[in-house]
Structures are given as C-alpha cells and as structure tokens.
Scaffold this active site. Structure first.
Site, PDB file in Angstrom:
ATOM      1  N   GLU A 112       0.831  -1.201   0.000  1.00  0.00           N
ATOM      2  CA  GLU A 112       0.000   0.000   0.000  1.00  0.00           C
ATOM      3  C   GLU A 112       0.869   1.257   0.000  1.00  0.00           C
ATOM      4  O   GLU A 112       2.035   1.222   0.386  1.00  0.00           O
ATOM      5  CB  GLU A 112      -0.911   0.009   1.218  1.00  0.00           C
ATOM      6  CG  GLU A 112      -0.147  -0.062   2.502  1.00  0.00           C
ATOM      7  CD  GLU A 112      -0.999  -0.497   3.685  1.00  0.00           C
ATOM      8  OE1 GLU A 112      -2.206  -0.645   3.533  1.00  0.00           O
ATOM      9  OE2 GLU A 112      -0.418  -0.682   4.759  1.00  0.00           O
ATOM     10  N   CYS A 125       3.806   8.384   0.737  1.00  0.00           N
ATOM     11  CA  CYS A 125       4.461   7.432   1.629  1.00  0.00           C
ATOM     12  C   CYS A 125       4.458   6.084   0.906  1.00  0.00           C
ATOM     13  O   CYS A 125       3.390   5.560   0.579  1.00  0.00           O
ATOM     14  CB  CYS A 125       3.672   7.358   2.936  1.00  0.00           C
ATOM     15  SG  CYS A 125       4.261   6.079   4.062  1.00  0.00           S
ATOM     16  N   CYS A 132       6.914  -7.260   6.193  1.00  0.00           N
ATOM     17  CA  CYS A 132       8.120  -6.787   6.866  1.00  0.00           C
ATOM     18  C   CYS A 132       8.598  -7.874   7.817  1.00  0.00           C
ATOM     19  O   CYS A 132       7.784  -8.523   8.468  1.00  0.00           O
ATOM     20  CB  CYS A 132       7.832  -5.492   7.638  1.00  0.00           C
ATOM     21  SG  CYS A 132       9.302  -4.803   8.445  1.00  0.00           S
ATOM     22  N   CYS A 136       7.951  -5.857  14.715  1.00  0.00           N
ATOM     23  CA  CYS A 136       7.549  -4.948  15.791  1.00  0.00           C
ATOM     24  C   CYS A 136       6.126  -5.339  16.229  1.00  0.00           C
ATOM     25  O   CYS A 136       5.218  -5.396  15.394  1.00  0.00           O
ATOM     26  CB  CYS A 136       7.583  -3.491  15.313  1.00  0.00           C
ATOM     27  SG  CYS A 136       9.196  -3.028  14.626  1.00  0.00           S
ATOM     28  N   CYS A 139       2.739  -3.395  15.293  1.00  0.00           N
ATOM     29  CA  CYS A 139       2.540  -3.010  13.896  1.00  0.00           C
ATOM     30  C   CYS A 139       1.870  -4.138  13.116  1.00  0.00           C
ATOM     31  O   CYS A 139       2.324  -5.285  13.169  1.00  0.00           O
ATOM     32  CB  CYS A 139       3.902  -2.673  13.290  1.00  0.00           C
ATOM     33  SG  CYS A 139       3.921  -2.607  11.501  1.00  0.00           S
ATOM     34  N   CYS A 363       0.492   1.493   9.289  1.00  0.00           N
ATOM     35  CA  CYS A 363       1.041   0.746   8.163  1.00  0.00           C
ATOM     36  C   CYS A 363       0.568  -0.698   8.194  1.00  0.00           C
ATOM     37  O   CYS A 363       0.461  -1.317   9.234  1.00  0.00           O
ATOM     38  CB  CYS A 363       2.559   0.825   8.142  1.00  0.00           C
ATOM     39  SG  CYS A 363       3.371  -0.038   9.467  1.00  0.00           S
TER      40      CYS A 363
END
Ligand code: SF4
Length: 373
Positions: A112, A125, A132, A136, A139, A363
């Site tokens: 995205e 952005c 990922c 974390c 997230c 995100c």
C-alpha cells in the site's frame, strides 16, 4: 544470545511466490534503457522518448505515447513497461487530499501507499517491501512477516502513479507537483538496501532520467539496521534519515523493536549522529506513543538526555491501534506532557499529523483488511 526474528515466515494467507517482477524502465538508468531498447532492434533515442513519457509527463499507459510508432510502442511496452501495480482498493478522506491505495503486485503480493496533499506540498508514503520481517509487535505489517522485497521500479511506480494524479489536478487545494517521498510504508527500507538506494537515485535524477525531486525532500526510515545505516552515511546522499526509536532504553526497545536485541539504542544513535555529521541533515527520531508502554515522564526525560544538543528532531506518532490489538494510543494529556518534557530538554518535538486515521492509517492495516476478506 537470543536468535533474532529478523526474517519471519509469513502466515499462510500472506505466503506468495516471492519472485521479483519483470524488468521495467524504472529499474534502469538512461544508459541501461538505451542498451535495452537497442537490444530490441529499436533506435536508442526511443529510450529518451519512453523516459520523457514516464518520468516527465507521468504517462504510464503505452497507448498514450503517440509520438512512438505503434509497432515500436508495443514492442517497447512489452519489454520495458510491464504492469507492476494493479490498484485493488482506494480509500480517501480530507476531501480527497488523503488517499490510500492497496496494490496487487504481479505475484499477488499486496502493498500500500498513502498520498497526503497539503496546501504547500504533496507527499507520498511508499512501501519498500511486501510485508516486513522486523516483527515490531505493535505493527500490523510486522505481524504478517516478510513476503518479499520490492523492485526499484515497484517503488518508483507508486510515486509516478500519485505524481500523475497530482499533475492531473485530482487533489483539491494542493499543488500539482508531488514534491516529497517518505519511505515509511510497509517494510524496513534498509533491509532492501540496494533497490531502495537505486530508487532514491531514480527519484532525484533530473528528468527524463528520473523524477527530479530534491534529495532533501526524501525521507528514508529505519528501525536501526546498523551496518546499513553506516553504509548509507557513505553514499553521499542528503536524504533525511528517520530512526524509528520508539523507546529510549534497551529493556523496552528489545521488545518493541526486536532488532534492538542485536543493535542497541546507543549504537544506533551513534550511527544516526554520524549520518547527521556527514550530511548536515537533522535526523528525525520517530516515536510511536503507546499507552502505558513507552509514554512515561521518565522515558521522556531519558529521551531528552539522549538527544539534547544533537542534530535531531522528535516526531511523536499517536499510535493508530489495529482492531483487536492490546496496544492503544497514549491519552492526549500524557502526550502533551511528553512533548513538554522533551522541549524543556531543548529537543525540537512535533506530533505527527494523523492524516489517514479514518482510512486505516497505520502501516499494513489496509493489506491486512483485504486478506481477511
Ligand atoms: S513498524 Fe516498520 S519496521 Fe516494524 S514491523 Fe512495522 S513496518 Fe516493519
């Protein structure tokens, strides 16, 4: 030493074929494009024509490149302009000035991008990876694991798509020229180092080789991959470095940003100061404000002591909680006190604009919502 969960296996619903996409014009510099065009038996100057359409006029549809004969156009488009991004869903708010687009890539992976238009600037952005691997825990993207790195052209095409929308006047009350790019979408940019640096060069090379943006208007974020930060310092770029710190002490940061188990707060801050020293650019310290986790006054004071007198600015990010998450945003009075203490320590501090909150601004949330359907 604890093994780091740097590269997680993605859950089944995210698991895709992990091949990079076909080569695209934006993967190559101008010399490479000329060579690719010549290899097709076309005149090398066609590379300049294609580049002008794509990078200068922001035209992505080969059918609109009418100064190139149709037969050549088809051949060139098949080889150098493959479709990289297919919009799956777009959400907008702020009267259309904020837009978030979910893309399907050639292998089905989802990423995205978010466009934010302001009266004086238009910022996009971008994602640098599908998923990922940094894990974390607060997230949504981190929960999904890493699918694959994006190619340089997949990164650039996100920008060109939105730059075209701005140029066509689709953003009410905003300038027609996209001027800023932040690598703060899905992924850890420095974990896809070579392609991200190549993308930075392509974004900043003058048209028609690239988009001609100012390096100073590009922000590259990292959770603190120390060797890559040092490498970036040697690149002689003047992009803004954003360090996602989220905690000033190793005990908490080991949990919030697991890569801290490998590279500690003091080490990554030293690397950030080395970058600031080499470039003269102020480092942006990103700090997600998480209720009762990292928002205590003593942590503000500790952060203030670490940053006082440094070429740094703190960007506090009100956490946008994901549905069902145990993590929540800090209450406003707590946030205000955190800001006050940092400023009292002499550290410039701002609270990030929560643009896009109504459209799943954290995100990874949009991709997560799509997969869940
Ligand atoms: S916060 Fe950034 S680095 Fe951490 S898991 Fe999410 S996308 Fe990756």
């Amino acid at each position: 030493m604890t093994a780091l969960p740097l590269i997680q296996a993605a859950p089944a619903q995210y698991r895709r074929r992990s091949a990079l996409p076909p080569r695209h014009l934006a993967d190559l510099d101008l010399a490479g494009r000329r060579a690719a065009v010549a290899a097709l038996g076309e005149q090398p100057y066609r590379a300049g024509q294609l580049s002008t359409h794509y990078f200068d006029r922001l035209v992505r549809d080969p059918a609109a490149m009418t100064d190139i004969p149709a037969a050549s156009r088809d051949r060139l488009a098949a080889d150098l302009l493959p479709t990289l991004l297919t919009p799956v869903r777009e959400q907008s708010c702020d009267g259309g000035a904020t837009r978030k687009t979910l893309w399907r890539l050639h292998d089905g992976a989802l990423v995205e991008s978010v466009l934010m238009g302001y009266p004086d600037r238009v910022t996009v952005c971008v994602s640098s990876q599908a998923g990922c691997g940094m894990a974390c825990p607060f997230c949504a993207t981190g929960q999904a694991g890493l699918t694959r790195n994006l190619s340089t052209a997949e990164i650039i095409d996100q920008v060109v798509w939105f730059a075209g929308a701005a140029a066509r006047g689709e953003l009410p009350g905003c300038p027609p020229r996209l001027s800023r790019v932040v690598f703060m979408g899905m992924g850890e940019p420095l974990a896809n180092y070579a392609r991200v640096i190549e993308a930075v060069r392509r974004l900043t090379d003058p048209a028609p080789e690239g988009l001609g943006l100012s390096q100073r208007h590009i922000t590259v974020s990292t959770v603190g991959l120390l060797p890559a930060m040092r490498r970036l310092t040697e690149e002689r770029l003047s992009v803004t470095l954003a360090l996602s710190l989220h905690a000033p002490d190793d005990e908490l940061r080991d949990t919030l940003v697991p890569v801290n188990q490998r590279w500690k707060v003091a080490e990554v801050l030293d690397a950030a100061w080395a970058y600031a020293g080499r470039t003269g650019r102020r480092v942006s310290i990103e700090y997600a404000m998480i209720k009762d986790v990292n928002d205590q006054p003593w942590r503000a004071d500790l952060l203030g002591r670490l940053l006082a007198g440094r070429l740094a600015h703190v960007n506090l990010i009100p956490l946008n909680p994901t549905p069902g998450s145990v993590w929540d945003a800090s209450p406003k009075p707590v946030e205000r006190e955190f800001v006050r203490r940092l400023r009292e320590a002499g550290v410039p501090t701002t609270v990030r604009d929560t643009r896009g909150r109504e459209i799943d601004g954290a995100c990874g949330q949009l991709a997560a919502a799509e997969v869940a359907q």
